[in-house]
Design a protein around this motif. Structure first.
Motif, mmCIF file in Angstrom:
data_model
loop_
_atom_site.group_PDB
_atom_site.id
_atom_site.type_symbol
_atom_site.label_atom_id
_atom_site.label_comp_id
_atom_site.label_asym_id
_atom_site.label_seq_id
_atom_site.Cartn_x
_atom_site.Cartn_y
_atom_site.Cartn_z
ATOM 1 N N ALA A 1 -15.844 -15.417 15.237
ATOM 2 C CA ALA A 1 -15.621 -14.467 14.239
ATOM 3 C C ALA A 1 -16.710 -13.510 13.974
ATOM 4 O O ALA A 1 -16.921 -12.481 13.399
ATOM 5 N N SER B 1 -0.245 -11.706 9.032
ATOM 6 C CA SER B 1 -1.426 -11.954 9.336
ATOM 7 C C SER B 1 -1.338 -13.085 10.748
ATOM 8 O O SER B 1 -0.217 -13.509 10.835
ATOM 9 N N LEU C 1 3.737 1.063 2.565
ATOM 10 C CA LEU C 1 3.435 0.385 3.684
ATOM 11 C C LEU C 1 3.204 -1.401 3.214
ATOM 12 O O LEU C 1 2.798 -1.613 2.269
ATOM 13 N N SER C 2 3.994 -1.941 3.893
ATOM 14 C CA SER C 2 3.746 -3.807 3.763
ATOM 15 C C SER C 2 2.490 -3.736 4.374
ATOM 16 O O SER C 2 1.810 -3.368 5.302
ATOM 17 N N LEU C 3 2.053 -5.146 4.044
ATOM 18 C CA LEU C 3 0.633 -5.525 4.797
ATOM 19 C C LEU C 3 0.929 -6.028 5.964
ATOM 20 O O LEU C 3 2.070 -6.587 6.302
ATOM 21 N N PRO C 4 0.211 -5.934 6.934
ATOM 22 C CA PRO C 4 0.524 -6.330 8.356
ATOM 23 C C PRO C 4 0.520 -7.980 8.009
ATOM 24 O O PRO C 4 -0.056 -8.433 7.294
ATOM 25 N N LYS D 1 7.717 -11.401 -6.047
ATOM 26 C CA LYS D 1 7.287 -10.858 -4.429
ATOM 27 C C LYS D 1 7.785 -9.566 -4.357
ATOM 28 O O LYS D 1 8.946 -9.111 -4.725
ATOM 29 N N ALA E 1 -4.931 -17.591 6.095
ATOM 30 C CA ALA E 1 -6.262 -18.024 6.481
ATOM 31 C C ALA E 1 -6.367 -17.746 8.262
ATOM 32 O O ALA E 1 -5.446 -17.748 8.784
ATOM 33 N N HIS E 2 -7.482 -17.470 8.712
ATOM 34 C CA HIS E 2 -7.710 -17.302 9.910
ATOM 35 C C HIS E 2 -8.315 -18.583 10.494
ATOM 36 O O HIS E 2 -7.881 -18.871 11.724
ATOM 37 N N PHE F 1 0.904 -1.245 -0.123
ATOM 38 C CA PHE F 1 0.027 -0.030 -0.093
ATOM 39 C C PHE F 1 0.833 1.380 -0.009
ATOM 40 O O PHE F 1 2.070 1.202 0.440
ATOM 41 N N GLY G 1 -8.878 -22.849 9.099
ATOM 42 C CA GLY G 1 -8.265 -23.889 8.148
ATOM 43 C C GLY G 1 -9.024 -25.329 8.512
ATOM 44 O O GLY G 1 -9.263 -25.492 9.608
ATOM 45 N N GLU H 1 -2.110 -16.103 13.268
ATOM 46 C CA GLU H 1 -1.918 -17.528 13.065
ATOM 47 C C GLU H 1 -3.290 -18.029 12.568
ATOM 48 O O GLU H 1 -4.395 -17.655 12.991
ATOM 49 N N CYS H 2 -3.205 -19.138 11.798
ATOM 50 C CA CYS H 2 -4.240 -19.932 11.302
ATOM 51 C C CYS H 2 -4.504 -20.955 12.065
ATOM 52 O O CYS H 2 -3.995 -21.713 12.725
ATOM 53 N N LYS H 3 -6.135 -20.857 12.666
ATOM 54 C CA LYS H 3 -6.555 -21.972 13.606
ATOM 55 C C LYS H 3 -6.792 -23.106 12.466
ATOM 56 O O LYS H 3 -8.024 -22.951 11.970
ATOM 57 N N ILE H 4 -6.098 -24.172 12.758
ATOM 58 C CA ILE H 4 -6.331 -25.324 11.921
ATOM 59 C C ILE H 4 -7.553 -26.164 12.808
ATOM 60 O O ILE H 4 -7.306 -26.686 13.747
ATOM 61 N N LEU I 1 8.752 -6.266 -2.663
ATOM 62 C CA LEU I 1 9.132 -5.687 -1.353
ATOM 63 C C LEU I 1 9.651 -4.386 -1.366
ATOM 64 O O LEU I 1 10.068 -3.757 -2.350
#
Lengths: 325, 263
Positions: free
Chosen positions: B260, B234, B229-232, B16, A302-303, A142, A305, B236-239, B18
């Motif tokens: 959620a 993300s 600005l880089s993206l925040p 990619k 992903a949030h 951005f 999975g 942890e993914c909850k598997i 950067l």
């Protein structure tokens, strides 16, 4: 140059809902400049539709509804707007970043000598200047960008990024205005609009998107995504791999070379998560990934999975959500 | 018929991207540059139109960009474009759409034009403004994001389909016109080996700011990027674990509703 003009887009007799988000953006600007917000609605039914935005803190709504602007033309609409801008003193002109807004805004900016910021996702006003945040490299980064000099600033704002304005109880004056357009000014005219089959919302406007990737294996299998999407009032999307394989259609492609989306809920089914796909959906509020491969990059973004077979998981999820709703 | 195709050199979609160490732009090191993806559809449509119209039609590619853009210009010539104009000047540093369009308009006017094809946007800055600024400067109509193109028998009218939200919009436009192309419009051809050989002999006309007479080109930029600005990161993914998929979906639906709050 302290005043804001917002453009209300009329489609199929309705006012696009992004207009209330534009009012919020307008308030951000006018809190900084001390100016007022006016709106302009162009097209059939403008006067009737102006009621729906009355009392949002808009000083005046200008309605343009004559035969020459019944159908959209870049040149006709640009003439209407640039005439108004030329005889007023708007410093900021705001559009939704829709197909129409993205087509019209730069043409008007070019005509009146404005500077334009496309596809903004946020605005703020600091030290007397408007700072716009917008994605570049298809959402991989951005930037914050500011105008330099005294040109009017044109902004297209992406839907679903800033909250819609609530009524502030104030009065909005309504005025009618001729378009000033004559037939000879229009050299390209939209003659017909053909809705896509399915009747689902467009992926750029949907609050829920259920997307499929190469693992869908066939276009007919997208129906299981459609059932879940319909249950949630959402849209069906696709990865580039699925579109290139002919399983889905280009207008539904999410990502670079497709569309950038920002729904509340994005459910990625059988999508591995190539960088150009992630760029198009990573700002979704909640991302769910369903994939057989536990190492698929999509799980990093992903949030929630589920590692599993989408052909089992998705129909079961649809049934489970039916019970909850 | 004089067919113009606009080209831009941009980072590969797979790259990619950067932010550089100065925080003033992107780190170009190791980034592969390609023809702007949407411009490939513009080239193909221009070539198809030339084949369709025949006669002494020509396809001229016009590119504004650094010296290194020669590579993508050669590719377009190898695909079948007849000649090229390359606007290249060290003084051009990330020009604004207004500056770019002013210079393109000068070059295109000098060359002559009946129709201009370009990509729907550059996949670098994603502004999608240059075509509208150019249309205004040339005083011609514009039709953006098209997925179908046809032309009348007398070559005076274009019939287009453009993608809008959830629908296709049919547009009729008088020539000369500028058309921005979307993916799905056609299947861009590959450069053939004979095409590549021929391309080496085709003319690339280099133009500097002096050649173009820079009167009317805005001297100052009308905007400036104050921050990259880089993206925040993300979270942890909850598997979601469970005995079988049935258990997993029950838990997922519960989380989406209760945690959620999106259901």
């Amino acid at each position: 140059m302290n005043d804001v003009l917002i453009f209300g887009e009329i489609r199929d007799g309705n006012l696009k809902k992004v207009i209330k988000e534009l009012v919020t953006a307008g308030r951000i600007v006018t809190e900084g400049t001390g100016g007022s917000i006016d709106a302009i609605l162009v097209g059939r039914g403008a006067s009737d539709l102006s009621e729906s935005i009355s009392g949002l803190g808009i000083r005046k709504t200008i309605c343009v509804d004559d035969d020459q602007v019944e159908k959209y033309s870049t040149e006709g609409y640009a003439k209407t707007l640039s005439d108004l801008i030329a005889e007023s003193s708007y410093g900021y002109i705001l559009f939704g970043a829709t197909a129409m807004g993205r087509d019209l805004s730069p043409r008007v900016a070019a005509r009146v000598g404005g500077v334009m910021f496309s596809d903004c996702v946020d605005l703020r006003f600091e030290e007397g200047r408007c700072i716009a945040k917008r994605p570049v490299y298809s959402g991989k980064l951005f930037v914050e960008i500011v105008p330099v000099g005294k040109k009017p600033v044109f902004i297209t704002l992406r839907p679903n990024n800033i909250p819609p304005a609530e009524s502030d109880g104030g009065k909005t004056e309504m005025v009618s205005r001729p378009s000033g357009v004559t037939e000879d000014m229009i050299r390209a005219l939209a003659t017909e609009i053909i809705p896509m089959a399915g009747g689902r919302p467009d992926i750029t406007e949907a609050e829920v998107i259920v997307s499929g990737g190469r693992a869908m294996k066939d276009s007919s299998n997208f129906e299981i995504l459609g059932e879940l999407a319909d249950l949630l009032g959402g849209a069906v999307g696709a990865s580039r791999a699925a579109v290139d394989a002919g399983y889905s259609l280009q207008p539904l492609q999410v990502g670079q070379t497709g569309k950038i989306v920002n729904p509340k809920l994005y459910i990625a089914c059988g999508i591995s998560g190539a960088i150009q796909h992630l760029a198009g959906m990573r700002t979704s509020k909640v991302i769910v990934a369903i994939n057989k491969d536990p190492n698929a990059p999509i799980f990093e973004k992903a949030h929630y999975g589920i590692v599993g077979d989408l052909f089992e998981v998705v129909p079961a999820l649809t049934e489970e959500i039916k019970k909850l709703l | 018929m004089k067919i113009i195709v606009l080209l831009k050199r941009v980072p590969d979609t797979e790259a990619k991207i950067l932010i550089n160490s100065e925080g003033s732009g992107i780190n170009e090191e190791g980034v592969k540059f390609i023809i702007n993806t949407y411009d490939e559809y513009a080239i193909e449509e221009g070539l198809k139109l030339k084949e369709n119209v025949g006669g002494d039609s020509t396809v001229t590619v016009v590119c504004m960009g650094p010296e290194e853009s020669t590579e993508i210009i050669r590719t377009a010539l190898a695909m079948g474009a007849d000649n090229a104009i390359h606007i290249c000047d060290a003084a051009l540093d990330n020009p604004t759409p207004d500056m770019t369009a002013t210079l393109l308009a000068k070059a295109i006017k000098n060359n002559g034009f009946d129709i201009i094809f370009c990509g729907k946007q550059g996949i670098d800055y994603d502004m999608a403004q240059t075509q509208a600024f150019l249309a205004e400067k040339l005083d011609i109509p514009q039709v953006n994001i098209i997925s179908e193109f046809a032309i009348s028998d007398d070559n005076k009218k274009a019939f287009l389909v453009r993608s809008i939200e959830g629908a296709d919009e049919k547009v009729e436009a008088d020539l000369p016109v500028i058309i921005s192309c979307n993916k799905g419009l056609n299947e861009p051809r590959y450069a053939s080996l004979p095409g590549i050989m021929k391309a080496k002999r085709k003319e690339i006309k280099k133009l500097t700011l002096t050649d173009l007479d820079s009167s009317g080109v805005p001297a100052e930029k009308d905007s400036t990027i104050i921050k990259w600005l880089s993206l925040p990161k993300s979270g942890e993914c909850k598997i979601i674990e469970g005995e079988d998929f049935g258990e997993k979906v029950v838990e997922l639906a519960r989380l989406l509703r209760e945690e959620a709050k999106v259901l």
